[in-house]
Design a protein around this motif. Structure first.
Motif, PDB file in Angstrom:
ATOM      1  N   GLN A   1       0.818  -1.218   0.000  1.00 59.04           N
ATOM      2  CA  GLN A   1       0.000   0.000   0.000  1.00 59.04           C
ATOM      3  C   GLN A   1       0.850   1.266   0.000  1.00 59.04           C
ATOM      4  O   GLN A   1       0.350   2.361  -0.271  1.00 59.04           O
ATOM      5  CB  GLN A   1      -0.912   0.006   1.227  1.00 59.04           C
ATOM      6  CG  GLN A   1      -0.159   0.005   2.555  1.00 59.04           C
ATOM      7  CD  GLN A   1      -1.055  -0.352   3.734  1.00 59.04           C
ATOM      8  OE1 GLN A   1      -2.141  -0.851   3.548  1.00 59.04           O
ATOM      9  NE2 GLN A   1      -0.601  -0.099   4.948  1.00 59.04           N
ATOM     10  N   LYS A   2       2.134   1.122   0.331  1.00 66.39           N
ATOM     11  CA  LYS A   2       2.986   2.306   0.448  1.00 66.39           C
ATOM     12  C   LYS A   2       3.284   2.963  -0.892  1.00 66.39           C
ATOM     13  O   LYS A   2       3.695   4.123  -0.926  1.00 66.39           O
ATOM     14  CB  LYS A   2       4.279   1.935   1.174  1.00 66.39           C
ATOM     15  CG  LYS A   2       4.063   1.620   2.638  1.00 66.39           C
ATOM     16  CD  LYS A   2       3.504   2.814   3.389  1.00 66.39           C
ATOM     17  CE  LYS A   2       3.314   2.512   4.852  1.00 66.39           C
ATOM     18  NZ  LYS A   2       2.856   3.690   5.600  1.00 66.39           N
TER      19      LYS A   2
ATOM     20  N   SER B   1      10.077   1.200   7.511  1.00 63.68           N
ATOM     21  CA  SER B   1      10.253  -0.198   7.906  1.00 63.68           C
ATOM     22  C   SER B   1      10.508  -1.060   6.681  1.00 63.68           C
ATOM     23  O   SER B   1      10.622  -2.263   6.778  1.00 63.68           O
ATOM     24  CB  SER B   1       8.995  -0.692   8.624  1.00 63.68           C
ATOM     25  OG  SER B   1       7.930  -0.748   7.715  1.00 63.68           O
TER      26      SER B   1
ATOM     27  N   ASN C   1       8.695  -1.045   3.402  1.00 61.83           N
ATOM     28  CA  ASN C   1       7.785  -0.931   2.264  1.00 61.83           C
ATOM     29  C   ASN C   1       7.783   0.463   1.628  1.00 61.83           C
ATOM     30  O   ASN C   1       7.836   0.582   0.404  1.00 61.83           O
ATOM     31  CB  ASN C   1       6.362  -1.307   2.684  1.00 61.83           C
ATOM     32  CG  ASN C   1       6.199  -2.814   2.788  1.00 61.83           C
ATOM     33  OD1 ASN C   1       6.840  -3.559   2.064  1.00 61.83           O
ATOM     34  ND2 ASN C   1       5.351  -3.260   3.696  1.00 61.83           N
TER      35      ASN C   1
ATOM     36  N   SER D   1      -2.531  -0.189  11.790  1.00 64.58           N
ATOM     37  CA  SER D   1      -2.159   1.209  12.007  1.00 64.58           C
ATOM     38  C   SER D   1      -0.680   1.302  12.343  1.00 64.58           C
ATOM     39  O   SER D   1      -0.215   0.740  13.340  1.00 64.58           O
ATOM     40  CB  SER D   1      -3.018   1.725  13.173  1.00 64.58           C
ATOM     41  OG  SER D   1      -3.036   3.099  13.265  1.00 64.58           O
ATOM     42  N   GLY D   2       0.054   2.005  11.485  1.00 68.45           N
ATOM     43  CA  GLY D   2       1.478   2.253  11.743  1.00 68.45           C
ATOM     44  C   GLY D   2       1.653   3.760  11.768  1.00 68.45           C
ATOM     45  O   GLY D   2       1.537   4.394  12.808  1.00 68.45           O
ATOM     46  N   THR D   3       1.888   4.348  10.581  1.00 71.36           N
ATOM     47  CA  THR D   3       1.822   5.811  10.505  1.00 71.36           C
ATOM     48  C   THR D   3       0.380   6.264  10.702  1.00 71.36           C
ATOM     49  O   THR D   3       0.136   7.407  11.058  1.00 71.36           O
ATOM     50  CB  THR D   3       2.283   6.326   9.126  1.00 71.36           C
ATOM     51  OG1 THR D   3       1.354   5.882   8.131  1.00 71.36           O
ATOM     52  CG2 THR D   3       3.674   5.821   8.774  1.00 71.36           C
ATOM     53  N   GLY D   4      -0.561   5.357  10.405  1.00 76.66           N
ATOM     54  CA  GLY D   4      -1.978   5.687  10.500  1.00 76.66           C
ATOM     55  C   GLY D   4      -2.529   6.307   9.226  1.00 76.66           C
ATOM     56  O   GLY D   4      -3.720   6.632   9.156  1.00 76.66           O
TER      57      GLY D   4
ATOM     58  N   THR E   1      -3.117   4.946   6.263  1.00 75.89           N
ATOM     59  CA  THR E   1      -4.122   4.118   5.578  1.00 75.89           C
ATOM     60  C   THR E   1      -5.459   4.188   6.310  1.00 75.89           C
ATOM     61  O   THR E   1      -6.505   4.440   5.698  1.00 75.89           O
ATOM     62  CB  THR E   1      -3.656   2.646   5.510  1.00 75.89           C
ATOM     63  OG1 THR E   1      -2.310   2.606   5.049  1.00 75.89           O
ATOM     64  CG2 THR E   1      -4.540   1.841   4.581  1.00 75.89           C
TER      65      THR E   1
ATOM     66  N   GLY F   1       5.949  -2.767  10.824  1.00 80.17           N
ATOM     67  CA  GLY F   1       5.028  -1.834  10.154  1.00 80.17           C
ATOM     68  C   GLY F   1       3.764  -1.565  10.949  1.00 80.17           C
ATOM     69  O   GLY F   1       2.971  -0.713  10.569  1.00 80.17           O
TER      70      GLY F   1
ATOM     71  N   THR G   1       1.535  -8.279   8.611  1.00 75.80           N
ATOM     72  CA  THR G   1       0.436  -7.464   9.136  1.00 75.80           C
ATOM     73  C   THR G   1      -0.928  -7.898   8.588  1.00 75.80           C
ATOM     74  O   THR G   1      -1.958  -7.576   9.187  1.00 75.80           O
ATOM     75  CB  THR G   1       0.641  -5.951   8.863  1.00 75.80           C
ATOM     76  OG1 THR G   1       0.911  -5.764   7.477  1.00 75.80           O
ATOM     77  CG2 THR G   1       1.767  -5.389   9.699  1.00 75.80           C
TER      78      THR G   1
ATOM     79  N   PRO H   1      -1.978  -5.267   3.821  1.00 80.99           N
ATOM     80  CA  PRO H   1      -1.017  -4.252   3.372  1.00 80.99           C
ATOM     81  C   PRO H   1       0.060  -4.703   2.380  1.00 80.99           C
ATOM     82  O   PRO H   1       0.458  -3.931   1.526  1.00 80.99           O
ATOM     83  CB  PRO H   1      -0.354  -3.782   4.670  1.00 80.99           C
ATOM     84  CG  PRO H   1      -1.321  -4.138   5.740  1.00 80.99           C
ATOM     85  CD  PRO H   1      -1.984  -5.403   5.283  1.00 80.99           C
ATOM     86  N   ASP H   2       0.575  -5.925   2.520  1.00 81.90           N
ATOM     87  CA  ASP H   2       1.705  -6.241   1.628  1.00 81.90           C
ATOM     88  C   ASP H   2       1.813  -7.730   1.327  1.00 81.90           C
ATOM     89  O   ASP H   2       0.949  -8.536   1.722  1.00 81.90           O
ATOM     90  CB  ASP H   2       3.025  -5.632   2.136  1.00 81.90           C
ATOM     91  CG  ASP H   2       3.609  -6.340   3.345  1.00 81.90           C
ATOM     92  OD1 ASP H   2       2.921  -7.188   3.944  1.00 81.90           O
ATOM     93  OD2 ASP H   2       4.779  -6.038   3.709  1.00 81.90           O
TER      94      ASP H   2
ATOM     95  N   TYR I   1       8.805 -11.852   3.834  1.00 80.67           N
ATOM     96  CA  TYR I   1       8.872 -12.476   5.172  1.00 80.67           C
ATOM     97  C   TYR I   1       9.349 -13.925   5.121  1.00 80.67           C
ATOM     98  O   TYR I   1       9.102 -14.689   6.056  1.00 80.67           O
ATOM     99  CB  TYR I   1       7.497 -12.359   5.863  1.00 80.67           C
ATOM    100  CG  TYR I   1       7.039 -10.928   5.883  1.00 80.67           C
ATOM    101  CD1 TYR I   1       7.457 -10.056   6.894  1.00 80.67           C
ATOM    102  CD2 TYR I   1       6.282 -10.402   4.838  1.00 80.67           C
ATOM    103  CE1 TYR I   1       7.100  -8.723   6.872  1.00 80.67           C
ATOM    104  CE2 TYR I   1       5.926  -9.070   4.804  1.00 80.67           C
ATOM    105  CZ  TYR I   1       6.343  -8.234   5.832  1.00 80.67           C
ATOM    106  OH  TYR I   1       5.997  -6.907   5.793  1.00 80.67           O
TER     107      TYR I   1
HETATM  108  N1  PMP Z   1       1.632  -3.121   7.282  1.00 77.74           N
HETATM  109  C1  PMP Z   1       2.849  -2.959   6.755  1.00 77.74           C
HETATM  110  C2  PMP Z   1       3.569  -4.167   6.254  1.00 77.74           C
HETATM  111  C3  PMP Z   1       3.438  -1.697   6.695  1.00 77.74           C
HETATM  112  O1  PMP Z   1       4.663  -1.545   6.168  1.00 77.74           O
HETATM  113  C4  PMP Z   1       2.731  -0.596   7.216  1.00 77.74           C
HETATM  114  C5  PMP Z   1       3.362   0.769   7.188  1.00 77.74           C
HETATM  115  N2  PMP Z   1       4.108   1.092   8.314  1.00 77.74           N
HETATM  116  C6  PMP Z   1       1.456  -0.792   7.763  1.00 77.74           C
HETATM  117  C7  PMP Z   1       0.942  -2.078   7.769  1.00 77.74           C
HETATM  118  C8  PMP Z   1       0.645   0.327   8.382  1.00 77.74           C
HETATM  119  O2  PMP Z   1       0.185   1.268   7.440  1.00 77.74           O
HETATM  120  P1  PMP Z   1       0.115   2.800   7.818  1.00 77.74           P
HETATM  121  O3  PMP Z   1       1.521   3.291   7.983  1.00 77.74           O
HETATM  122  O4  PMP Z   1      -0.585   3.453   6.682  1.00 77.74           O
HETATM  123  O5  PMP Z   1      -0.629   2.928   9.088  1.00 77.74           O
END
Ligand code: PMP
Length: 332
Positions: A47-48, A76, A78, A184-187, A189, A237, A281, A309-310, A315
């Protein structure tokens, strides 16, 4: 034009328009219908690609990025891959500060894509000069003609998902979606997609996924950054040890936290039961969905979209490696 029609000018024209696929088996014991948005269908396999392209093109429009410039980022893996890919196509140098939790595969991949990679310790505070945030900031300041993407604190991150992921899901589900489950990582998405969907139908529930060892869930509940929540974890992530301003916490209804072990097994179930070779994730998102189901968040009428997400290829030395699973104590 859809992504499969006509001739594309470059690989970057394939970003977005990812498929939505009904889950056949992994959610069969849960109430409702479940659909996975497969972000691994982006050319950078995650998604990145969406945010990387949106932020780079925004900088180009503003005249900040000119040919021969350098893109700097913390990632991280992606986002780094997406930026490296974009750098190769558009002619920018790419320098990435990554955490030492990132898999060796991801790091090798970034180097193969022409990026300069700086590996930084994951388990230091965000304001420590060794952290990947501080290292990226320093590199940006020391590198003339450079742009710092700053995905954790850049509102263009969620805007990319507001403009693309949200409308795609709304269209693909013909407005039937009732719940969205997002890591939720950066948040970016969850905030961008969630905001778009709530604007179409305020009844749609936006369910967040956080990691045990991260501060996001507690912050969402209390408004306080509680560093007692922080502990090391393996999922890459997901979650954070700081509060990213790229997250709009108001859009998120609730968070569930998942464990490394359950997320790993859930990812392996997705591969083996659905034939979808997914990242760690994706397992976290499925595991959280099961936890939400156990708490009666869904009914038989629920139309639940999970964002995956990926791709699993990143992995192979982790959750898809029996030795790694044994070292973690996940299998005997
Ligand atoms: N899953 C993976 C594998 C990621 O790389 C990320 C990004 N950090 C996320 C989920 C979370 O996405 P977001 O940063 O948009 O919250």
């Amino acid at each position: 034009m859809t992504r499969n029609q006509g001739i594309k000018d470059s690989i970057l024209d394939l970003v977005g328009q990812t498929p939505l696929v009904k889950l056949q088996r992994v959610t069969k014991d849960l109430k409702g219908s479940y659909f996975a948005k497969l972000e691994a269908f982006n050319p950078g396999l995650s998604q990145k690609d969406r945010i990387a392209l949106h932020i780079v093109e925004n900088a180009e429009k503003k005249g900040i990025l000119t040919k021969g410039a350098t893109i700097v980022e913390t990632t991280s893996g992606n986002t780094g891959y997406s930026l490296a890919m974009i750098g190769l196509v558009k002619g920018y140098k790419c320098i990435l500060a990554v955490s030492d939790k990132s898999s060796q595969d991801k790091i090798d991949l970034l180097k193969t894509m022409g990026a300069e990679v700086h590996v930084c310790p994951a388990n230091v505070p965000a304001d420590d000069p060794r952290s990947y945030y501080e290292v990226a900031k320093r590199i940006h300041l020391e590198t003339p003609n450079s742009v710092y993407i700053n995905q954790y604190f850049n509102e263009l991150n969620s805007e990319a998902h507001y403009k693309t992921t949200g409308p795609e899901i709304w269209k693909q589900t013909e407005g039937k979606i009732t719940h969205l489950v997002v890591a939720s990582g950066t948040g970016g998405t969850i905030s961008g997609t969630g905001q778009y969907l709530k604007e179409q139908n305020p009844n749609i529930k936006i369910l967040g996924v956080d990691a045990i060892g991260s501060v996001l869930k507690k912050y969402h509940e209390t408004g306080e950054l509680d560093l007692n929540e922080v502990s090391p974890y393996k999922i890459e992530g997901l979650g954070k040890n700081l509060i990213p301003t790229a997250t709009n916490f108001d859009v998120i209804d609730i968070y569930e936290k998942v464990s490394d072990k359950e997320a790993a097994f859930a990812a392996r179930d997705i591969v083996q039961q659905e034939g979808i070779f997914c990242g760690y994730t994706c397992g976290a998102v499925l595991q959280a969905t099961k936890q939400y189901n156990a708490q009666n968040y869904f009914t038989e009428d629920s139309f639940v979209v999970l964002i995956f997400p990926d791709h699993g290829s990143r992995y192979m030395n982790k959750i898809y490696n029996a030795k790694w699973m044994k070292i973690q104590g996940f299998i005997d």
